[in-house]
Design an enzyme around this catalytic site. Sequence first.
Site, mmCIF file in Angstrom:
data_model
loop_
_atom_site.group_PDB
_atom_site.id
_atom_site.type_symbol
_atom_site.label_atom_id
_atom_site.label_comp_id
_atom_site.label_asym_id
_atom_site.label_seq_id
_atom_site.Cartn_x
_atom_site.Cartn_y
_atom_site.Cartn_z
ATOM 1 N N HIS A 1 -1.872 20.975 -11.563
ATOM 2 C CA HIS A 1 -2.887 20.086 -10.988
ATOM 3 C C HIS A 1 -3.779 20.939 -10.080
ATOM 4 C CE1 HIS A 1 -4.829 16.864 -8.941
ATOM 5 N NE2 HIS A 1 -4.158 17.010 -7.813
ATOM 6 N N CYS B 1 -2.782 11.630 -8.625
ATOM 7 C CA CYS B 1 -2.870 12.982 -9.194
ATOM 8 C C CYS B 1 -1.774 13.283 -10.218
ATOM 9 C CB CYS B 1 -2.834 14.017 -8.082
ATOM 10 S SG CYS B 1 -4.214 13.830 -6.952
ATOM 11 N N ASN C 1 -11.193 18.774 -7.430
ATOM 12 C CA ASN C 1 -10.004 17.986 -7.764
ATOM 13 C C ASN C 1 -10.461 16.668 -8.395
ATOM 14 O OD1 ASN C 1 -7.737 16.365 -7.783
ATOM 15 N ND2 ASN C 1 -7.123 16.810 -5.682
HETATM 16 O O1 UT7 Z 1 -4.437 16.009 -5.254
HETATM 17 C C1 UT7 Z 1 -3.865 15.800 -4.011
HETATM 18 C C2 UT7 Z 1 -5.000 15.527 -3.104
HETATM 19 N N1 UT7 Z 1 -5.106 16.219 -1.888
HETATM 20 C C3 UT7 Z 1 -4.733 17.484 -1.616
HETATM 21 O O2 UT7 Z 1 -4.158 18.200 -2.352
HETATM 22 C C4 UT7 Z 1 -5.135 17.944 -0.256
HETATM 23 C C5 UT7 Z 1 -4.205 18.983 0.300
HETATM 24 N N2 UT7 Z 1 -4.764 19.505 1.538
HETATM 25 C C6 UT7 Z 1 -5.747 20.412 1.565
HETATM 26 O O3 UT7 Z 1 -6.217 20.871 0.533
HETATM 27 C C7 UT7 Z 1 -6.186 20.919 2.911
HETATM 28 O O4 UT7 Z 1 -5.357 20.369 3.914
HETATM 29 C C8 UT7 Z 1 -7.678 20.579 3.251
HETATM 30 C C9 UT7 Z 1 -8.601 21.379 2.357
HETATM 31 C C10 UT7 Z 1 -7.938 19.101 3.118
HETATM 32 C C11 UT7 Z 1 -7.950 20.984 4.704
HETATM 33 O O5 UT7 Z 1 -7.678 22.349 4.860
HETATM 34 P P1 UT7 Z 1 -6.702 22.854 6.004
HETATM 35 O O6 UT7 Z 1 -6.658 24.300 5.881
HETATM 36 O O7 UT7 Z 1 -5.406 22.102 5.917
HETATM 37 O O8 UT7 Z 1 -7.504 22.453 7.302
HETATM 38 P P2 UT7 Z 1 -7.047 21.558 8.538
HETATM 39 O O9 UT7 Z 1 -7.180 20.123 8.207
HETATM 40 O O10 UT7 Z 1 -5.752 22.067 9.079
HETATM 41 O O11 UT7 Z 1 -8.190 21.944 9.557
HETATM 42 C C12 UT7 Z 1 -8.368 23.280 10.062
HETATM 43 C C13 UT7 Z 1 -9.694 23.302 10.799
HETATM 44 C C14 UT7 Z 1 -9.843 22.141 11.773
HETATM 45 O O12 UT7 Z 1 -10.600 22.604 12.873
HETATM 46 P P3 UT7 Z 1 -9.888 23.037 14.242
HETATM 47 O O13 UT7 Z 1 -9.143 21.817 14.708
HETATM 48 O O14 UT7 Z 1 -8.967 24.178 13.868
HETATM 49 O O15 UT7 Z 1 -11.035 23.435 15.108
HETATM 50 C C15 UT7 Z 1 -10.661 21.134 10.996
HETATM 51 O O16 UT7 Z 1 -11.385 20.263 11.820
HETATM 52 O O17 UT7 Z 1 -10.771 23.165 9.866
HETATM 53 C C16 UT7 Z 1 -11.582 22.039 10.212
HETATM 54 N N3 UT7 Z 1 -12.098 21.441 8.978
HETATM 55 C C17 UT7 Z 1 -13.237 21.839 8.403
HETATM 56 N N4 UT7 Z 1 -14.135 22.781 8.746
HETATM 57 C C18 UT7 Z 1 -15.179 22.942 7.937
HETATM 58 C C19 UT7 Z 1 -11.526 20.458 8.230
HETATM 59 N N5 UT7 Z 1 -12.312 20.207 7.158
HETATM 60 C C20 UT7 Z 1 -13.372 21.052 7.259
HETATM 61 C C21 UT7 Z 1 -14.495 21.270 6.442
HETATM 62 N N6 UT7 Z 1 -15.373 22.220 6.808
HETATM 63 N N7 UT7 Z 1 -14.723 20.579 5.315
#
Ligand code: UT7
Length: 330
Positions: free
Chosen positions: A255, A113, A285
């Site tokens: 970004h 990135c 992204n």
């Molecule tokens: O360019 C660099 C590349 N990457 C990034 O910048 C990624 C940076 N990270 C993020 O953008 C976020 O961490 C994500 C969008 C990937 C995930 O969002 P989050 O708010 O950090 O979610 P989380 O992983 O903490 O998960 C929260 C909840 C979980 O459920 P429980 O355990 O609370 O029941 C996940 O299983 O959301 C769930 N979850 C989803 N639910 C619906 C994770 N992904 C999804 C999804 N749809 N796609």
Amino acid sequence: MAIPKITAVGAYVPPGLLTNKDLESMVETSDQWIVERTGIRTRHIAEKGIASSDVATVAVQELIAKSGIKATDIELIIVATITPDMQLPATACIVQNNVGAFGAWGFDLSIACSGFLYALQVGAQFVRSGAHKNVVVIGVDIMSSIIDYTDRQTCIIFGDGGGAALIQPCEEGEQNGFIDFVHEIDGSGGGSLYLPGGGSRNPTSHETIDKKMHFVHQDGPAVFKFATRKMAEMCTRVLERNGMSGADVDLFIPHQANLRIITSAMERLGMTMDRVIVNIDEYGNTTAGTIPLAMHSALERGMLKKGDLVLLASMGAGFSAGATLLRWAY
Ligand code: UT7
């Protein structure tokens, strides 16, 4: 010695769309969750057979048309990508041949990135030193080629596309152009965002495919934590050492990884949302593609004018991060 400046931008995204609604039928997710947690609504996805060089070629052709230079004026082509057409030859060679930049040299640069920002600085140094007057820097990724569309944490974020910038020297006495940059890598974060298969450690085999090692693996929350802290830190550092603050910035071009990362950086820098370009809702992204695509969107929306103080910021796999300060030159 000459101050380098950006004098033209081109960009391209493949026409195919992948909407949040489409993703609802592929993994357990919802439009509402994706919009609230990332700000993304659609991403552009390349048709099978379309590669990074195809996107880059269209972007460079637009840049040539806009700048008025001839393809043969291009001296150096740097392609930032983690999805090259193939391992070799370098994508830069394919683009060079496609656009007819005969006589140019070039290479690919791989830092995910942060790729475009790092490539931009490399290109700028060749102009600053006086070695070149026409450098083309490209950021492009076909992320759909390395994403597991059964992994809801990664497949909702990424899209395909990219863009290109032309770097030329300022006129004698001209003050617009590149001012300063800070870059930083931290390899201790390598395990948070990686693609383990297909390299020298795990050459492609039936086993690496069965284990899905040819896909991006991500610890989303760990990357998120790094990103929110680091983006603001890099921006503050480059601003402060030039006697400036967030209040001086006319346009922030970050970004586009997650809208929440962008708003967090804006808050920490004391900037208001009218001074940031956001197009993540439309493109997702695109890894190395986000910053040139965002520059292009900002130009299309009339958000950039000559003399504006512009702050570019990136962060991502590596970990890697960077911020660049410049005055827009056209
Ligand atoms: O360019 C660099 C590349 N990457 C990034 O910048 C990624 C940076 N990270 C993020 O953008 C976020 O961490 C994500 C969008 C990937 C995930 O969002 P989050 O708010 O950090 O979610 P989380 O992983 O903490 O998960 C929260 C909840 C979980 O459920 P429980 O355990 O609370 O029941 C996940 O299983 O959301 C769930 N979850 C989803 N639910 C619906 C994770 N992904 C999804 C999804 N749809 N796609």
